[in-house]
Motif scaffolding. Structure first.
Motif, PDB file in Angstrom:
ATOM      1  N   ALA A  61       0.823  -1.209   0.000  1.00 29.50           N
ATOM      2  CA  ALA A  61       0.000   0.000   0.000  1.00 29.50           C
ATOM      3  C   ALA A  61       0.857   1.258   0.000  1.00 29.50           C
ATOM      4  CB  ALA A  61      -0.935  -0.001   1.203  1.00 29.50           C
ATOM      5  N   THR A  65       0.588   3.992  -2.919  1.00 31.14           N
ATOM      6  CA  THR A  65       0.055   5.334  -2.636  1.00 31.14           C
ATOM      7  C   THR A  65       1.077   6.420  -2.949  1.00 31.14           C
ATOM      8  OG1 THR A  65       0.668   5.073  -0.296  1.00 31.14           O
ATOM      9  CG2 THR A  65      -1.590   4.547  -0.902  1.00 31.14           C
ATOM     10  N   MET A  97      -6.489   0.469  -4.776  1.00 31.32           N
ATOM     11  CA  MET A  97      -6.749   0.260  -3.360  1.00 31.32           C
ATOM     12  C   MET A  97      -8.253   0.133  -3.147  1.00 31.32           C
ATOM     13  SD  MET A  97      -3.757   0.199  -1.975  1.00 31.32           S
ATOM     14  CE  MET A  97      -4.193   0.274  -0.234  1.00 31.32           C
ATOM     15  N   VAL A  99     -11.411   0.513  -1.010  1.00 29.21           N
ATOM     16  CA  VAL A  99     -11.843   1.349   0.110  1.00 29.21           C
ATOM     17  C   VAL A  99     -13.321   1.048   0.373  1.00 29.21           C
ATOM     18  CG1 VAL A  99     -12.103   3.696   0.982  1.00 29.21           C
ATOM     19  CG2 VAL A  99     -10.195   3.142  -0.556  1.00 29.21           C
ATOM     20  N   TYR A 104     -14.875   1.475   8.058  1.00 28.74           N
ATOM     21  CA  TYR A 104     -14.025   2.429   8.774  1.00 28.74           C
ATOM     22  C   TYR A 104     -14.133   2.220  10.278  1.00 28.74           C
ATOM     23  CZ  TYR A 104     -12.211   6.888  10.531  1.00 28.74           C
ATOM     24  OH  TYR A 104     -11.497   7.844  11.199  1.00 28.74           O
ATOM     25  N   ASN A 108      -9.956  -3.411   8.171  1.00 27.21           N
ATOM     26  CA  ASN A 108      -9.173  -2.710   7.160  1.00 27.21           C
ATOM     27  C   ASN A 108     -10.059  -2.277   6.000  1.00 27.21           C
ATOM     28  OD1 ASN A 108      -7.208  -1.692   5.511  1.00 27.21           O
ATOM     29  ND2 ASN A 108      -6.319  -3.669   4.957  1.00 27.21           N
ATOM     30  N   ASN A 109     -10.219  -0.986   5.834  1.00 30.40           N
ATOM     31  CA  ASN A 109     -11.063  -0.496   4.742  1.00 30.40           C
ATOM     32  C   ASN A 109     -10.225   0.156   3.657  1.00 30.40           C
ATOM     33  OD1 ASN A 109     -10.374   1.834   6.219  1.00 30.40           O
ATOM     34  ND2 ASN A 109     -12.150   2.934   5.438  1.00 30.40           N
ATOM     35  N   ASN A 110      -8.952  -0.164   3.617  1.00 30.02           N
ATOM     36  CA  ASN A 110      -8.066   0.399   2.601  1.00 30.02           C
ATOM     37  C   ASN A 110      -6.984  -0.638   2.308  1.00 30.02           C
ATOM     38  OD1 ASN A 110      -6.966   2.389   0.887  1.00 30.02           O
ATOM     39  ND2 ASN A 110      -5.555   3.054   2.474  1.00 30.02           N
ATOM     40  N   TRP A 175     -11.039   7.628  -8.811  1.00 27.32           N
ATOM     41  CA  TRP A 175     -11.888   6.914  -7.859  1.00 27.32           C
ATOM     42  C   TRP A 175     -13.007   6.226  -8.646  1.00 27.32           C
ATOM     43  CZ3 TRP A 175     -10.399   7.221  -2.757  1.00 27.32           C
ATOM     44  CH2 TRP A 175      -9.648   8.331  -2.351  1.00 27.32           C
ATOM     45  N   VAL A 249     -15.522   9.166   2.136  1.00 26.25           N
ATOM     46  CA  VAL A 249     -14.173   8.967   2.677  1.00 26.25           C
ATOM     47  C   VAL A 249     -13.496  10.284   3.069  1.00 26.25           C
ATOM     48  CG1 VAL A 249     -13.840   6.817   1.424  1.00 26.25           C
ATOM     49  CG2 VAL A 249     -13.085   8.942   0.390  1.00 26.25           C
ATOM     50  N   ASP A 252     -11.911  10.009   6.506  1.00 27.89           N
ATOM     51  CA  ASP A 252     -11.142   8.797   6.768  1.00 27.89           C
ATOM     52  C   ASP A 252      -9.657   9.105   6.596  1.00 27.89           C
ATOM     53  OD1 ASP A 252      -9.980   6.294   6.913  1.00 27.89           O
ATOM     54  OD2 ASP A 252     -11.603   5.309   5.809  1.00 27.89           O
ATOM     55  N   VAL A 255      -7.233   6.779   4.344  1.00 26.94           N
ATOM     56  CA  VAL A 255      -7.334   6.701   2.886  1.00 26.94           C
ATOM     57  C   VAL A 255      -6.527   7.815   2.260  1.00 26.94           C
ATOM     58  CG1 VAL A 255      -8.912   6.787   0.923  1.00 26.94           C
ATOM     59  CG2 VAL A 255      -9.598   5.617   3.016  1.00 26.94           C
TER      60      VAL A 255
END
Length: 256
Positions: A61, A65, A97, A99, A104, A108-110, A175, A249, A252, A255
């Motif tokens: 990740a 990112t 990724m 999401v 949240y 794990n939401n990412n 997105w 998000v 969050d 993210v």
């Protein structure tokens, strides 16, 4: 004389009893040892595999990112036309990724979405893309799989997803937002759930779909292999990362 005979007879009776007691003791020792082995195995499966998998996911990740276009923390513009095409990537490489706003603070939401569904992919606390299904954002079915128990528990709380919840895949510059439509529990042999039109093999797709598949049960003894939990979502809109991000998000911090 009679007493001596009685003692001999009693000794003969105790002989088999001693053998029987020793046998029971041996079996008890074996059962205790087996119990310890099972306990250690479960600890490894439930605890250590999660630590190792999450470490791998965090590494992937972070690397991905770092390549993403900065996305300001404002609500972006929703685009309802055809989304940008996503080029295929090689086995084990990153598509984007995943999401899940509903997760949240719960799980794990990412997480990374990697190409392929082999154990070497899914054991990285990642979602894996079924190679024979459509690409992200394309007409058809973008189907992904993830562990529900062990190796990061990627899809552990799939049961929280309800109709109307968003499922988002963030690529380097876009997105892709899908909305949950339904879910079902199926047999492991029901592979039609990842057909271009889920459940209708051979039918030409006209919509952009996303399908999540994972094990059904969370019971340790079953290991969830008896059925599969399937969640379906339909493509709703897309956003350019440079313009902002989905409202779901905005708050969050995990993210990018």
């Amino acid at each position: 004389m009679a007493a001596t005979v009685a003692r001999h007879q009693a000794a003969r009776r105790r002989g088999p009893r001693r053998v029987f007691d020793a046998l029971l003791f041996g079996i008890g020792e074996l059962l205790i040892t087996a119990g310890l082995v099972v306990a250690l195995f479960l600890t490894w499966q439930l605890w250590w595999t999660g630590i190792d998998a999450n470490a791998k996911a965090a590494e992937v990740a972070t690397a991905f990112t770092d390549t993403q276009v900065d996305s300001p923390k404002v609500e972006g513009t929703k685009h309802y036309d055809d989304p940008p095409e996503v080029a295929p990537v090689g086995y084990g490489e990153v598509i984007g990724m995943l999401v899940v706003p509903k997760w949240y603070g719960v799980t794990n939401n990412n997480m990374p979405v990697l190409e392929g569904i082999g154990a070497d992919v899914l054991d990285q606390a990642a979602a894996g893309h079924y190679p024979d299904t459509q690409q992200l954002g394309a007409i058809g079915n973008f189907a992904i799989a993830g562990h529900r128990r062990t190796n990061g528990n990627s899809f552990r709380r799939i049961d929280l997803l309800e109709e109307g919840d968003e499922i988002i895949v963030a690529t380097k510059d876009t997105w892709y937002v899908y909305t949950v439509t339904s879910h079902e529990i199926v047999e492991p042999t029901d592979v039609d759930v990842i057909a271009p039109v889920p459940g209708e093999p051979g039918v030409a797709p006209t919509e952009r779909m996303l399908t999540m598949t994972t094990c059904h049960s969370l019971t340790v003894g079953e290991w969830g292999n008896d059925h599969r939990w399937i969640t379906y979502a339909k493509f709703t809109y897309w956003m350019e990362r440079a313009e902002g991000r989905p409202a779901s998000v905005l708050n969050d911090e995990g993210v990018n």
